[in-house]
Design an enzyme around this catalytic site. Structure first.
Site, short mmCIF file in Angstrom:
data_model
loop_
_atom_site.label_atom_id
_atom_site.label_comp_id
_atom_site.label_asym_id
_atom_site.label_seq_id
_atom_site.Cartn_x
_atom_site.Cartn_y
_atom_site.Cartn_z
N LYS A 67 104.51 49.23 85.55
CA LYS A 67 105.32 50.20 84.67
C LYS A 67 104.82 51.58 84.44
O LYS A 67 103.82 51.68 84.44
CB LYS A 67 105.27 49.53 83.12
N HIS A 137 110.04 52.16 64.85
CA HIS A 137 110.81 51.75 65.86
C HIS A 137 110.40 50.40 66.33
O HIS A 137 111.22 49.29 66.28
CB HIS A 137 110.59 52.53 66.89
N GLN A 138 108.99 50.21 66.35
CA GLN A 138 108.46 48.85 66.82
C GLN A 138 108.61 47.65 65.68
O GLN A 138 108.73 46.46 65.90
CB GLN A 138 107.30 48.61 67.16
N MET A 219 98.72 45.88 65.69
CA MET A 219 99.25 46.19 66.93
C MET A 219 99.75 47.66 67.34
O MET A 219 99.97 48.21 68.30
CB MET A 219 100.96 45.41 66.78
N THR A 221 97.25 50.47 67.27
CA THR A 221 96.08 51.02 67.92
C THR A 221 96.10 50.70 69.63
O THR A 221 95.74 49.30 69.84
CB THR A 221 94.79 50.57 67.55
N ASP A 222 96.39 51.57 70.40
CA ASP A 222 96.60 51.41 71.76
C ASP A 222 95.90 52.44 72.40
O ASP A 222 96.25 52.81 73.52
CB ASP A 222 97.95 50.93 72.14
P1 NAD Z 1 107.23 55.15 65.34
O1 NAD Z 1 107.01 56.54 65.64
O2 NAD Z 1 108.57 54.83 65.23
O3 NAD Z 1 106.58 55.00 63.78
C1 NAD Z 1 105.23 55.17 63.64
C2 NAD Z 1 105.04 54.36 62.39
O4 NAD Z 1 103.66 54.65 62.23
C3 NAD Z 1 105.80 54.74 61.26
O5 NAD Z 1 105.93 53.61 60.43
C4 NAD Z 1 104.98 55.80 60.41
O6 NAD Z 1 105.34 55.96 58.82
C5 NAD Z 1 103.58 55.19 60.58
N1 NAD Z 1 102.58 56.18 60.60
C6 NAD Z 1 102.22 57.48 61.33
N2 NAD Z 1 101.20 58.05 60.91
C7 NAD Z 1 100.77 57.42 59.98
C8 NAD Z 1 99.56 57.60 59.06
N3 NAD Z 1 98.63 58.58 59.37
N4 NAD Z 1 99.20 56.57 58.28
C9 NAD Z 1 99.85 55.65 58.04
N5 NAD Z 1 101.36 55.14 58.82
C10 NAD Z 1 101.33 56.41 59.91
O7 NAD Z 1 106.35 54.36 66.46
P2 NAD Z 1 106.41 52.90 67.02
O8 NAD Z 1 107.37 53.02 68.27
O9 NAD Z 1 107.06 52.04 65.96
O10 NAD Z 1 105.12 52.55 67.41
C11 NAD Z 1 104.01 52.16 66.14
C12 NAD Z 1 102.73 52.16 66.88
O11 NAD Z 1 102.50 51.12 67.85
C13 NAD Z 1 102.40 53.38 67.82
O12 NAD Z 1 101.08 53.84 67.59
C14 NAD Z 1 102.59 52.92 69.20
O13 NAD Z 1 101.78 53.58 70.11
C15 NAD Z 1 101.97 51.51 69.03
N6 NAD Z 1 102.49 50.53 70.23
C16 NAD Z 1 101.80 49.62 70.52
C17 NAD Z 1 102.05 48.84 71.52
C18 NAD Z 1 100.81 47.76 71.90
O14 NAD Z 1 101.37 46.87 72.92
N7 NAD Z 1 99.90 47.44 71.21
C19 NAD Z 1 103.25 49.06 71.99
C20 NAD Z 1 104.23 49.91 71.51
C21 NAD Z 1 103.89 50.66 70.76
#
Ligand code: NAD
Length: 321
Positions: A67, A137-138, A219, A221-222
């Protein structure tokens, strides 16, 4: 070779297909039949972008590929998703390119499938309240997939921007469930299952708030430096993960390990539970925690499933290279 567009992925692959693909690859990883290769992630010094590769080989499922993609912070202003990725699948017998698959929708599907697999195997069977920390988004993919794993009766949620919780409330409503916006402490004391899916860099849930018997899927923290829960909570829980090497370096367990609260040997690959080599939850009062770091093999597993399903349904375009 096949081209499977983002639209085709959305139509071809369902949540149960993604669940089965991710559960199978976690199982293969724990048996030593599938390997993730070292991840490359670099700031390219242009457009503020982070670009990289996640790759691996699943000898059991015969998925080989990569990927490729990353994070372009300026995309939202262009009406595009900030996270962009494409999956390349290769024939493991010949090395020829088999398929080019849009990776954006699939990333959300495979991430939701991972927490769902953890809920299916580790949450109490009588779990009734699900708590969502994060509403980005997730989160909608996470909630939809999780609701299929237990007979939940209520959804509660917390987000930094409370207005974004509306998207989770909508899903709850679709399923005929009540939704309540709550503070983090209340969420932790009420929920039987908690999913954290934020970009936070600090503890959002404290150990003393979480009640016995809870299952937590961390989920968000990556990456090194990100954090969603109190390291003491990790230390008090039975910890499972997709891949131990990632959990201790870029996953939620990185902080508890760095603080000397737990060590690598305290963490179990969820595949061991799937394979019946670890009992998983052993009591109704145990706190189980899944550290979902996101591995390349998950991407290959769902991309491979999506390519097969799209081909069967006449939604993949075939071209000669
Ligand atoms: P997004 O930008 O759409 O949403 C971010 C979310 O984090 C929102 O709910 C926002 O309010 C919250 N947020 C941001 N800063 C914050 C803080 N300081 N304190 C509390 N909440 C806070 O992002 P997304 O696409 O929904 O992704 C969310 C997280 O999941 C990201 O960190 C992303 O890297 C991670 N992620 C992990 C995997 C995995 O496989 N583990 C896969 C995809 C995304």
């Amino acid at each position: 070779m096949l081209i499977v567009t983002e639209e085709a992925c959305k139509k071809a692959i369902g949540r149960s297909d993604a669940f089965n693909a991710v559960e199978s690859v976690f199982s293969a990883m724990a048996k030593g039949d599938a390997w993730n290769f070292p991840v490359v992630r670099e700031a390219i010094g242009y457009a503020d972008a982070l670009y990289g590769f996640k790759s691996g080989f699943d000898k059991a499922g015969l998925s080989l590929g990569v990927k490729s993609g990353g994070y372009w912070p300026g995309n939202a202003d262009k009406g595009l998703t900030n996270h962009q990725s494409t999956v390349f699948l290769f024939d493991p017998d010949t090395g020829q390119l088999q398929a080019l698959v849009g990776g954006n929708y699939l990333t959300a599907m495979r991430t939701a499938a991972a927490s769902s697999v953890s809920i299916a195997h580790l949450a109490r069977k009588d779990a009734k309240v699900i708590g969502m920390v994060g509403a980005g988004h997730q989160s909608t993919f996470q909630l939809r997939a999780a609701l299929e794993q237990r007979d939940f009766e209520k959804v509660i949620g917390w987000n930094l921007e409370p207005k974004d919780l509306a998207r989770l409330a909508e899903i709850a409503e679709e399923k005929g469930l009540p939704f309540k916006s709550v503070e983090r402490e209340q969420l932790a004391t009420e929920a039987d299952v908690i999913i954290t899916i934020t970009s936070a860099h600090e503890s959002l849930l404290m150990k003393d708030w979480v009640r016995p018997g809870t299952h937590i899927a961390c989920m968000g923290t990556d990456t090194k430096g990100k954090q969603e829960v109190d390291p003491e909570l990790i230390a008090s829980a039975t910890v499972f993960t997709d891949e131990i090497a990632q959990s201790i370096t870029i996953g939620e367990a990185q902080h508890a390990v760095a603080n000397g609260l737990i060590s690598e040997s305290d963490i179990t690959a969820i595949g061991a539970v799937i394979n019946g080599d670890h009992p998983g939850r052993t009591s109704e009062t145990e706190i189980t925690l899944f550290d979902g770091t996101g591995v390349g093999l998950q991407d290959l597993a769902v991309a491979s499933a999506a390519a097969k399903l799209a081909e069967q349904q006449g939604m993949a375009q075939e071209i000669e290279l």
